[in-house]
Scaffold this active site. Structure first.
Site, PDB file in Angstrom:
ATOM      1  N   TYR A  49       0.856  -1.182   0.000  1.00  0.00           N
ATOM      2  CA  TYR A  49       0.000   0.000   0.000  1.00  0.00           C
ATOM      3  C   TYR A  49       0.893   1.232   0.000  1.00  0.00           C
ATOM      4  O   TYR A  49       1.921   1.245  -0.663  1.00  0.00           O
ATOM      5  CB  TYR A  49      -0.974  -0.089   1.192  1.00  0.00           C
ATOM      6  CG  TYR A  49      -2.153   0.836   1.047  1.00  0.00           C
ATOM      7  CD1 TYR A  49      -2.956   0.822  -0.101  1.00  0.00           C
ATOM      8  CD2 TYR A  49      -2.481   1.738   2.051  1.00  0.00           C
ATOM      9  CE1 TYR A  49      -4.029   1.677  -0.237  1.00  0.00           C
ATOM     10  CE2 TYR A  49      -3.559   2.603   1.930  1.00  0.00           C
ATOM     11  CZ  TYR A  49      -4.321   2.559   0.781  1.00  0.00           C
ATOM     12  OH  TYR A  49      -5.382   3.420   0.648  1.00  0.00           O
ATOM     13  N   LYS A 104     -19.940 -20.730 -10.384  1.00  0.00           N
ATOM     14  CA  LYS A 104     -19.197 -20.585 -11.634  1.00  0.00           C
ATOM     15  C   LYS A 104     -17.759 -20.166 -11.333  1.00  0.00           C
ATOM     16  O   LYS A 104     -16.808 -20.651 -11.962  1.00  0.00           O
ATOM     17  CB  LYS A 104     -19.877 -19.525 -12.500  1.00  0.00           C
ATOM     18  CG  LYS A 104     -19.497 -19.577 -13.948  1.00  0.00           C
ATOM     19  CD  LYS A 104     -20.294 -20.634 -14.674  1.00  0.00           C
ATOM     20  CE  LYS A 104     -20.052 -20.580 -16.160  1.00  0.00           C
ATOM     21  NZ  LYS A 104     -20.982 -21.454 -16.906  1.00  0.00           N
TER      22      LYS A 104
END
Length: 420
Positions: A49, A104
């Site tokens: 970060y 999925k």
């Protein structure tokens, strides 16, 4: 209100309870996120970060393609629905479709190591859905559209293909069509027939039916030899109720009913609903027919019923408990894998046909022992009960992506070479 006592004795009650427990425990849902870099020390966090993250931001701002080098974009697919045609449950809405989209995502990861975000869009119109997907597309390397009702699915997919520079693939259309085509070509060969000479009946003119017809035409089927049937009968040129998509598969014929269409047909492909085909219809087909009854969970005609009428047919269904399951998991994970590996801008017809041919060829090869073990079989050979590979065949990951990637390169839609 459902009677709880009767529900408890329903044959699916145990499976339903297991499924609910599976989805709820030990934590809700089927997918999560994984941190792929160390996050143990302060220095790790300063790289992940601020302040370290600023450098890849600057690089991507200057050269957008570097997002593939510095982020997960190149291995990230969005599985997106509006919930308008979920499995056999119909228009259940976006939120209720989420378990299917998570499922999925599981298949993408399990079979092709592709990361997925499932996205359920509550859109009031096709245009609103299209705009939503366009706006979030920079996140992803590909878009898998799922469970979107016809005819809107055709408009949505085409608009997104035109507006985006990443693969957009409606699996209910092209994924189903690819597996059908691979199995059908092998079945016809076993029956001593060719696609070009065969007369076909396609029952169901939704996403899978219409896409299947277009792919079979590209593979050599003759337009006048295909009769498509919807709820109102044969889709013929004299009908005035046809959408543009149905008009594209209409033919000039005096036949009007499914029963009439089946007389002398070489092939039946059902992508419609349960028990719509009678034994008499099967009896009326040409010698050595091919029957693909793909409605799930109950086929258009059950194999035991069809085989009691004809012992000269090759049959496939959408179910795993019968031979020759036409299962989309044979296609979409590996098709996307090949497309992502060469940073294809789309999944075009050449890539779809390459997947068909790779699947078709694999079914002809000797089946490895670990595949037999996975299915509790002693032997399996190319023939009437084995026209398409099994989903747990590890060779799918080796063969199909390579074929798709090569077709992307050859057709000019790849940004990388396959050996990159």
């Amino acid at each position: 209100m459902t009677d709880p006592e009767n529900q408890a004795h329903h044959p699916d009650a145990d499976l339903n309870r297991q499924a609910l427990d599976f989805h709820a425990q030990p934590r809700p849902g089927k997918i999560g996120t994984l941190i792929t870099k160390p996050a143990v020390t302060q220095h790790d966090l300063s790289l992940a970060y601020t302040p370290g993250v600023a450098e890849p931001v600057r690089r991507i701002h200057a050269e957008p393609d570097l997002a593939y080098s510095y982020t997960n974009k190149g291995n990230l697919v969005a599985v997106i629905t509006d919930g308008s045609a979920v499995l056999g449950l119909g228009n259940v809405g976006a939120l209720a479709g989420k378990p299917v989209m998570e499922g999925k995502a599981v298949l993408f990861k399990r079979f092709a190591d592709i990361d997925c975000f499932d996205i359920e869009v509550d859109a009031e119109s096709p245009q609103a859905f299209i705009e939503t997907v366009v706006r979030i597309a920079p996140t992803f390397g590909g878009i898998n559209l799922e469970d979107i009702a016809a005819p809107h699915c055709f408009e949505i997919e085409q608009a997104l293909i035109e507006r985006l520079d990443i693969p957009v693939f409606h699996d209910d259309q092209h994924g189903t069509a690819i597996i059908i085509a691979a199995g059908l070509l092998n079945a016809l060969e076993l029956q001593g027939k060719t696609l070009a000479e065969s007369r076909l009946v396609v029952l169901g003119a939704g996403a899978a039916g219409i896409a299947g017809v277009h792919l079979l035409l590209a593979l050599g089927a003759q337009p006048d030899n295909i009769l498509c049937v919807d709820r109102l009968g044969i889709i013929h040129t004299g009908r005035e109720d046809l959408s543009p998509y149905k008009r594209g598969v209409a033919v000039a014929t005096d036949k009007r009913t499914l029963a009439e269409a089946m007389v002398g047909a070489d092939v039946f492909i059902g992508v419609s609903g349960p028990d719509l085909v009678t034994p008499e219809m099967i009896a009326a087909m040409a010698p050595r027919p091919v029957v693909f009854a793909l409605s799930n969970p109950v086929p258009e005609i059950r194999p035991d019923v069809a085989l009691a009428v004809r012992d000269d047919l090759v049959m496939a269904t959408g179910r795993s408990d019968y031979p020759n399951q036409i299962n989309n998991v044979l296609g979409f994970p590996f098709i996307f894998r090949g497309a992502l590996d060469v940073r294809a801008s789309r999944i075009n017809q050449a890539m779809q046909i390459a997947a068909v041919e790779a699947l078709r060829a694999l079914a002809r090869e000797p089946v490895p022992g670990d595949v037999l073990d996975a299915y509790g079989l002693k032997e399996l050979h190319f023939g009437s009960d084995y026209i398409i590979p099994k989903p747990f065949d590890p060779r799918l990951r080796e063969r199909v992506p390579v074929a798709v990637a090569r077709a992307a390169i050859d057709s000019g839609v790849a940004r990388l070479s396959s050996d990159h």
